[in-house]
Design a protein around this motif. Structure first.
Motif, PDB file in Angstrom:
ATOM      1  N   TYR A  54       0.841  -1.194   0.000  1.00  0.00           N
ATOM      2  CA  TYR A  54       0.000   0.000   0.000  1.00  0.00           C
ATOM      3  C   TYR A  54       0.878   1.248   0.000  1.00  0.00           C
ATOM      4  O   TYR A  54       1.913   1.300   0.685  1.00  0.00           O
ATOM      5  N   SER A  55       0.447   2.265  -0.725  1.00  0.00           N
ATOM      6  CA  SER A  55       1.153   3.541  -0.697  1.00  0.00           C
ATOM      7  C   SER A  55       0.651   4.363   0.481  1.00  0.00           C
ATOM      8  O   SER A  55      -0.387   4.064   1.081  1.00  0.00           O
ATOM      9  N   ALA A  56       1.367   5.435   0.802  1.00  0.00           N
ATOM     10  CA  ALA A  56       0.961   6.300   1.909  1.00  0.00           C
ATOM     11  C   ALA A  56      -0.403   6.929   1.635  1.00  0.00           C
ATOM     12  O   ALA A  56      -1.228   7.067   2.537  1.00  0.00           O
ATOM     13  N   HIS A  57      -0.659   7.305   0.393  1.00  0.00           N
ATOM     14  CA  HIS A  57      -1.940   7.925   0.060  1.00  0.00           C
ATOM     15  C   HIS A  57      -3.081   6.905   0.133  1.00  0.00           C
ATOM     16  O   HIS A  57      -4.206   7.259   0.507  1.00  0.00           O
ATOM     17  N   GLU A  58      -2.807   5.667  -0.208  1.00  0.00           N
ATOM     18  CA  GLU A  58      -3.828   4.624  -0.058  1.00  0.00           C
ATOM     19  C   GLU A  58      -4.148   4.394   1.421  1.00  0.00           C
ATOM     20  O   GLU A  58      -5.318   4.227   1.790  1.00  0.00           O
ATOM     21  N   LEU A  59      -3.124   4.397   2.261  1.00  0.00           N
ATOM     22  CA  LEU A  59      -3.348   4.238   3.700  1.00  0.00           C
ATOM     23  C   LEU A  59      -4.142   5.414   4.253  1.00  0.00           C
ATOM     24  O   LEU A  59      -5.029   5.241   5.096  1.00  0.00           O
ATOM     25  N   ASP A  60      -3.839   6.609   3.774  1.00  0.00           N
ATOM     26  CA  ASP A  60      -4.571   7.806   4.194  1.00  0.00           C
ATOM     27  C   ASP A  60      -6.056   7.662   3.855  1.00  0.00           C
ATOM     28  O   ASP A  60      -6.938   7.969   4.676  1.00  0.00           O
ATOM     29  N   SER A  61      -6.350   7.182   2.672  1.00  0.00           N
ATOM     30  CA  SER A  61      -7.737   7.006   2.240  1.00  0.00           C
ATOM     31  C   SER A  61      -8.443   5.944   3.078  1.00  0.00           C
ATOM     32  O   SER A  61      -9.608   6.116   3.466  1.00  0.00           O
ATOM     33  N   ILE A  62      -7.752   4.847   3.387  1.00  0.00           N
ATOM     34  CA  ILE A  62      -8.344   3.777   4.207  1.00  0.00           C
ATOM     35  C   ILE A  62      -8.714   4.304   5.580  1.00  0.00           C
ATOM     36  O   ILE A  62      -9.835   4.091   6.067  1.00  0.00           O
ATOM     37  N   VAL A  63      -7.783   5.009   6.211  1.00  0.00           N
ATOM     38  CA  VAL A  63      -7.999   5.516   7.565  1.00  0.00           C
ATOM     39  C   VAL A  63      -9.156   6.508   7.617  1.00  0.00           C
ATOM     40  O   VAL A  63      -9.988   6.480   8.524  1.00  0.00           O
ATOM     41  N   LYS A  64      -9.243   7.384   6.624  1.00  0.00           N
ATOM     42  CA  LYS A  64     -10.272   8.422   6.632  1.00  0.00           C
ATOM     43  C   LYS A  64     -11.661   7.878   6.313  1.00  0.00           C
ATOM     44  O   LYS A  64     -12.662   8.539   6.587  1.00  0.00           O
ATOM     45  N   ASN A  65     -11.730   6.682   5.739  1.00  0.00           N
ATOM     46  CA  ASN A  65     -13.030   6.107   5.404  1.00  0.00           C
ATOM     47  C   ASN A  65     -13.480   5.023   6.376  1.00  0.00           C
ATOM     48  O   ASN A  65     -14.556   4.456   6.210  1.00  0.00           O
ATOM     49  N   VAL A  66     -12.665   4.763   7.385  1.00  0.00           N
ATOM     50  CA  VAL A  66     -13.024   3.757   8.386  1.00  0.00           C
ATOM     51  C   VAL A  66     -14.053   4.327   9.360  1.00  0.00           C
ATOM     52  O   VAL A  66     -13.961   5.488   9.762  1.00  0.00           O
TER      53      VAL A  66
END
Length: 753
Positions: free
Chosen positions: A78-90
């Motif tokens: 996972y890229s940092a931006h993908e992780l950012d998106s995952i966290v913000k949509n949890v």
């Protein structure tokens, strides 16, 4: 000549590969170490964003607790931006509470689900406290979903970036290093804060958060081969002040990580480039502040930009960030299924609810839905899974923990009508039969109520059951004048017994057919001097009826639903009505007109619909309609009571904003309502509601000066502010209507009966 050319080409190619491999082997290796720190560990994502911008990709990653989660997912591709998106949509509230969507809970369990503040297992030695406040079911399911694409990688050195994470074994008191196995399990074990999350059992190990021993695993990263250490520390703060240790999470984390902090001090000395985000305004539980915490991690890393660039220049060559196809193996064939932990439950019952059999093709979405359905039966405390490649297809391993045979649950609540109460529940499985559920629920208050329910399922799939239920309620029945003032209040006692069958189709459909005997009586509480001074002690009716109920529910939450529908249709045929009276003959004449029933046989058709849909992330619209038609006028206590909000609904009640609790009595009625709920901040909601009620009442006017024979059309409206706390909803609001324009106040705290 052609053969020589081909041979020369391969020699050049192999030589080039050798030169590149030699160059790569000769350069210093970078290790990235990510500490634990609960929600503060989300700052790691911000740091990774900056590292990517500077072209720095670590050769090795080690982490503890939240550092193991961010590090493990980054190492898996996972890229940092993908992780950012995952966290913000949890949905952090649901994730950290283990709450299932209500639509995934079995119909016979919906009424009891998510209504208690404390649950205890009953053993031979008494009540047993859970090993953790959070079982981690939702977190484990999320990790398994996110790591599905690396399910065929058993050795963490084979991940796009070699990875290690640290847990602690409670039995031996030693560190446990995850270097292979299931990545989802490794991350889940490393983040199991003692008493907050249940430990993870692997063979003879009982694993918890590695931060209690080693919260900053620098030495581990060096052992992997790292020459240069970039460390991100969000956990340990040297010399914490007293005012920084006020909340329960802060004190618990500080206590649990004392030993880990000592090792962190040593590890920091061996860190070449240390990044420590300024997170003093946040604690380990600040998950709802994720965007700001990530931003602070980014700011901290940008402050080190010059050092990062010098590091990159000194190495001269950096590898391209490893990528991995997240859609890899999204559809796989399950050749074999292995189940661990199944003792009292039938295997086909489990697999039937998950919806998977050997030979099926599955996806992460199917597994997620299946696990929710199985957990929704409430027969299981926890279910995790792992998929592993076979020569043909995959092996699905299910690790589960069955629910205890007996549980006790408790909850406190308060509302401005029924005041304070303690709600308690005892649920015992398999007490009267192998597939039975016995439940006793009581509300201990000034107006007590209790319900005893016995369900005995039939067949392997447990779709149909025999159901017996007993109810008792001590209620208030206020009677109002036309100007809205209260004339008096009856003490209303209601008891009922029902016997019949229920059928549950999946988690959303339920049909009940049963015979019901109900006893409903009124006694004096306040007012009504003309009746009770005449010698009336108690009056009311017995009712015998046959009933059919159809229920469909896809609503995702009991208290603050965002989407889904609920439909309830009911048919009741009244077989017999009997008058009940105790007191003087003079008093009997006064109340007989509202207790006698000229028709023993009549039917009632009732319907109820609720639907919710989101307009955006903040605004949710709710629509509700309700109605009832009775073929012939029943006695007073066979009617419906309308008014108030659904804080603690009792029998035959229909809530309506703009009226006080049970302010109106209706025979036939139709009701429509629209609700706009706006999420102001975090768990705080503002509700605006408008309603219309058309009602009809055909009882004789025997209690002067109260008019009972009338048809009305009323508009109701109100505002409500609500906070969705972990102890239950906290709600305060006001309402009125167009007939008298008086303000009614509503207040509630805690879960409803």
């Amino acid at each position: 000549m052609r053969k020589q050319t081909i041979l020369l080409f391969f020699l050049i190619l192999l030589g080039g590969v050798g030169i590149r491999a030699q160059s790569d082997a000769g350069r210093p290796k970078i290790g990235l170490v990510l500490s634990g720190g609960g929600a503060k560990g989300l700052a790691h994502i911000g740091v990774l964003k900056v590292l990517e911008e500077e072209g720095i990709v670590p050769d090795y990653i080690t982490g503890t607790s939240m550092g193991s989660i961010i590090g493990g997912l980054y190492a898996s591709g996972y890229s940092a931006h993908e992780l950012d998106s995952i966290v913000k949509n949890v949905s952090w509230g649901r994730l950290l509470s283990d709450a299932l969507p209500l639509s995934s809970v079995s119909p016979h369990e919906k009424e009891d689900y998510n209504r208690y503040q404390a649950e205890f297992t009953i053993t031979k030695n008494g009540l047993e406290i859970p090993s953790g406040l959070i079982k981690g079911q939702q977190i484990s399911a999320l990790f398994s979903n996110l790591t599905w694409h690396v399910a065929d990688i058993n050795d963490f050195d084979q991940l796009p970036i070699p990875f290690r994470c640290v847990a602690a074994d409670l039995k031996s008191g030693r560190e446990y290093i995850f270097s292979k196995g299931d990545l989802a399990t490794a991350m889940r074990a490393s983040m199991s804060i003692p008493t907050v999350f249940s430990p993870v059992k692997i063979d003879t190990l009982l694993l918890v958060d590695g931060g209690i021993l080693n919260n900053f695993p620098v030495r581990l990263c060096k052992q992997m081969g790292a020459d240069i250490i970039i460390g991100v520390n969000v956990g340990f703060q040297d010399g914490q002040e007293e005012d920084e240790l006020k909340t329960f999470p802060e004190i618990l984390m500080a206590s649990a990580t004392l030993a880990g902090n000592i090792s962190t001090r040593r590890a920091i000395r061996h860190t070449d480039l240390l990044i420590s985000p300024d997170l003093e305004n946040y604690n380990t539980g600040s998950f709802f502040d994720a965007p700001r915490i990530i931003e602070l991690g980014e700011l901290a890393a940008k402050a080190k930009t010059d050092q990062l660039r010098r590091l990159a220049d000194s190495i001269k060559w950096m590898p391209i960030q490893p990528r991995m196809d997240k859609d890899k193996n999204r559809e796989i064939i399950i050749s074999q299924i292995s189940i661990n932990g199944l003792r009292n439950i039938n295997q086909q019952f489990l697999l039937g609810h998950i919806g998977i059999q050997p030979g099926d093709t599955i996806t992460p979405k199917m597994m997620d839905k299946g696990l929710k359905n199985a957990m929704g039966t409430r027969y299981f405390e926890n279910i995790t899974y792992r998929i592993e490649p076979l020569n043909s297809g995959y092996l699905l391993t299910l690790n589960l923990e069955e629910s205890p045979q007996a549980k006790a649950k408790f909850s406190l609540h308060y509302d401005n009508e029924y005041k304070a109460g303690i709600m308690s529940n005892l649920t015992i499985r398999n007490l009267f039969g192998h597939t039975s559920r016995t439940s006793f629920t009581a509300d201990i208050s000034e107006t007590p109520e209790f319900t005893v329910s016995q369900i005995n399922f039939m067949g392997e799939k447990q779709i149909t059951a025999a159901k017996t239920e007993l109810e008792y309620e001590s209620n208030n029945l206020p009677v109002y004048l036309d100007d809205g003032s209260k004339y008096g209040t009856f003490n209303h006692r209601y008891s009922a017994a029902r016997l019949g069958f229920m059928t549950a189709l999946g988690t959303r459909w339920q049909m009940d057919a049963y015979v019901k005997f109900a006893k409903s009586t009124l006694q004096n509480k306040t007012g009504f001097s003309d009746i009770f001074y005449a010698g009336v002690e108690r009056f009311g009716n017995n009712f015998l009826s046959s009933n059919f109920d159809f229920i469909y529910s896809s609503i995702d939450s009991r208290y603050f639903p965002v989407r889904g529908s609920e439909i309830k249709l009911s048919y009741k045929f009244n077989i017999d009505v009997q008058q009940l009276y105790k007191g003087s003959s003079q008093g009997e004449e006064m109340v007989s007109a509202i207790t006698e029933s000229p028709h023993q046989n009549y039917f009632t058709l009732g319907g109820h619909l609720r639907k919710f849909f989101p307009i955006n992330r903040e605004l949710t619209v709710g629509i509700r309609t309700s109605g009832q038609i009775i073929s012939r006028t029943p006695p007073l206590l066979g009617l419906s009571f309308i008014g108030g909000l659904p804080f603690n609904n009792r029998s035959n009640e229909v809530h309506f904003i703009g009226y006080s609790f049970r302010e109106k009595i209706a025979e036939n009625f139709a009701l429509g309502e629209i609700n706009l709920r706006y999420n102001i901040v975090k768990q705080v909601h503002l509700n605006a509601t408008g309603s219309i009620l058309i009602s009809e009442l055909n009882l004789p006017e025997v209690i002067e000066p109260i008019g009972l024979d009338k048809t009305e059309q009323v508009l109701g409206y109100g505002l409500m502010i609500a906070y969705n706390s972990f102890l239950g909803p906290l709600q305060l609001g006001m309402g009125s209507n167009n007939t008298d324009n008086r303000i009614r106040w509503y207040f509630n705290f805690g879960f409803n009966f």
